[in-house]
Scaffold this motif. Structure first.
Motif, short mmCIF file in Angstrom:
data_model
loop_
_atom_site.label_atom_id
_atom_site.label_comp_id
_atom_site.label_asym_id
_atom_site.label_seq_id
_atom_site.Cartn_x
_atom_site.Cartn_y
_atom_site.Cartn_z
N ALA A 25 21.18 25.27 -27.81
CA ALA A 25 21.86 25.83 -26.08
C ALA A 25 21.21 27.13 -25.62
N CYS A 26 20.97 27.06 -24.73
CA CYS A 26 20.62 28.65 -23.93
C CYS A 26 20.19 28.43 -22.17
N ALA A 27 20.41 29.35 -21.53
CA ALA A 27 19.50 29.61 -20.28
C ALA A 27 18.53 30.18 -19.75
N LEU A 28 17.40 29.78 -19.39
CA LEU A 28 16.42 30.55 -19.62
C LEU A 28 15.90 30.57 -17.92
N HIS A 111 20.05 39.20 -17.30
CA HIS A 111 19.72 38.41 -15.29
C HIS A 111 19.28 38.03 -16.23
N TRP A 112 17.50 38.24 -15.74
CA TRP A 112 16.12 37.36 -15.54
C TRP A 112 16.25 35.90 -16.41
N GLY A 113 16.59 35.73 -17.12
CA GLY A 113 16.18 34.90 -17.87
C GLY A 113 15.41 34.63 -18.71
N SER A 114 14.76 36.00 -18.74
CA SER A 114 13.06 35.66 -20.09
C SER A 114 13.56 36.93 -20.92
N GLU A 115 15.06 36.84 -20.95
CA GLU A 115 15.17 37.85 -22.37
C GLU A 115 15.95 36.59 -23.46
#
Ligand SMILES: [Zn+2]
Length: 230
Positions: A25-28, A111-115
């Protein structure tokens, strides 16, 4: 262009660049999903279970944390880790203390979703919760094997650690991984002006001081990171 984002996405005020994953579960960022899942699968073969403790975070979430620390509703710590009383400090002192531990809303790489802040849940004792502490990732710590595996393997999946040793701004964060194909472009795009516009449009506590100090904040907390393989 790879990872290209508009101003709202770059500063976490939109989530049009983000997709939700169910397992884990995560948002990327949509461009980071495949690489992260491939790295997770490779780690699993070594008995490591990569679990994101935190990935995408939006501006409002970061703003809530910021404003609660500023007003004293949430504990405020000095750079040395000792508790401070917000009521006894100037606005500039509070801003300085918050920046030691929390990103300025709009300036968080999350905020970027890359981290991704990552742990190895296979190494976590049942019922224990990770503290995201340096000692956990150091030799002898529960995530030492994860740290070592990442150091040897993450580059081939496009990941690197932007926060390695103490610089003027952010403290070392061995758990914080960045997906370079997205974050390198985002760092170029997140100029001081983009950040200024996001803050001017918000009701952030301490805004006058923040905007006055924005050139240094941008230099020390946005630009002062390590890049891939350097
Ligand atoms: Zn992080």
């Amino acid at each position: 262009m790879n990872g290209s984002m508009n101003e709202l996405e770059l500063t976490g005020r939109a989530c049009t660049h983000i997709v939700d994953i169910v397992d884990p579960a995560c948002a990327l960022h949509h461009e980071a999903v495949g690489a992260f899942l491939a790295m997770r699968a490779a780690a699993l073969e070594e008995g490591l279970i990569l679990v994101p403790v935190s990935a995408f975070r939006d501006f409002d979430r970061q703003l809530r944390i910021w404003n609660e620390k500023f007003s004293g509703r949430r504990p405020l710590l000095g750079r040395n880790g000792r508790p401070l009383q917000a009521a006894t400090l100037t606005a500039a002192e509070i801003v300085e203390a918050i920046l030691a531990w929390s990103a300025l809303p709009g300036a968080s790489r999350h905020h970027w979703g890359s981290e991704i802040d990552v742990i190895d849940s296979a190494a976590l004792a049942t019922g224990a919760s990770p503290g995201l502490l340096l000692a956990e990732y150091a030799p002898g710590g529960p995530f030492a094997r994860l740290h070592d595996w990442l150091s040897r393997n993450m580059d081939r999946f496009g990941f690197f650690r932007p926060y390695r040793t103490t610089r003027p701004g952010v403290a070392p964060e061995p758990w914080h991984l960045s997906y370079a194909p997205v974050s390198e472009g985002a760092l170029d795009q997140l100029t001081e002006d983009v950040l200024r516009r996001a803050l001017e449009a918000s009701d952030i506590a301490g805004r006058t001081v923040i905007l006055e100090r924005l050139p240094e904040i941008h230099r020390d907390y946005v630009l002062a990171v390590y890049s891939r393989s350097r």
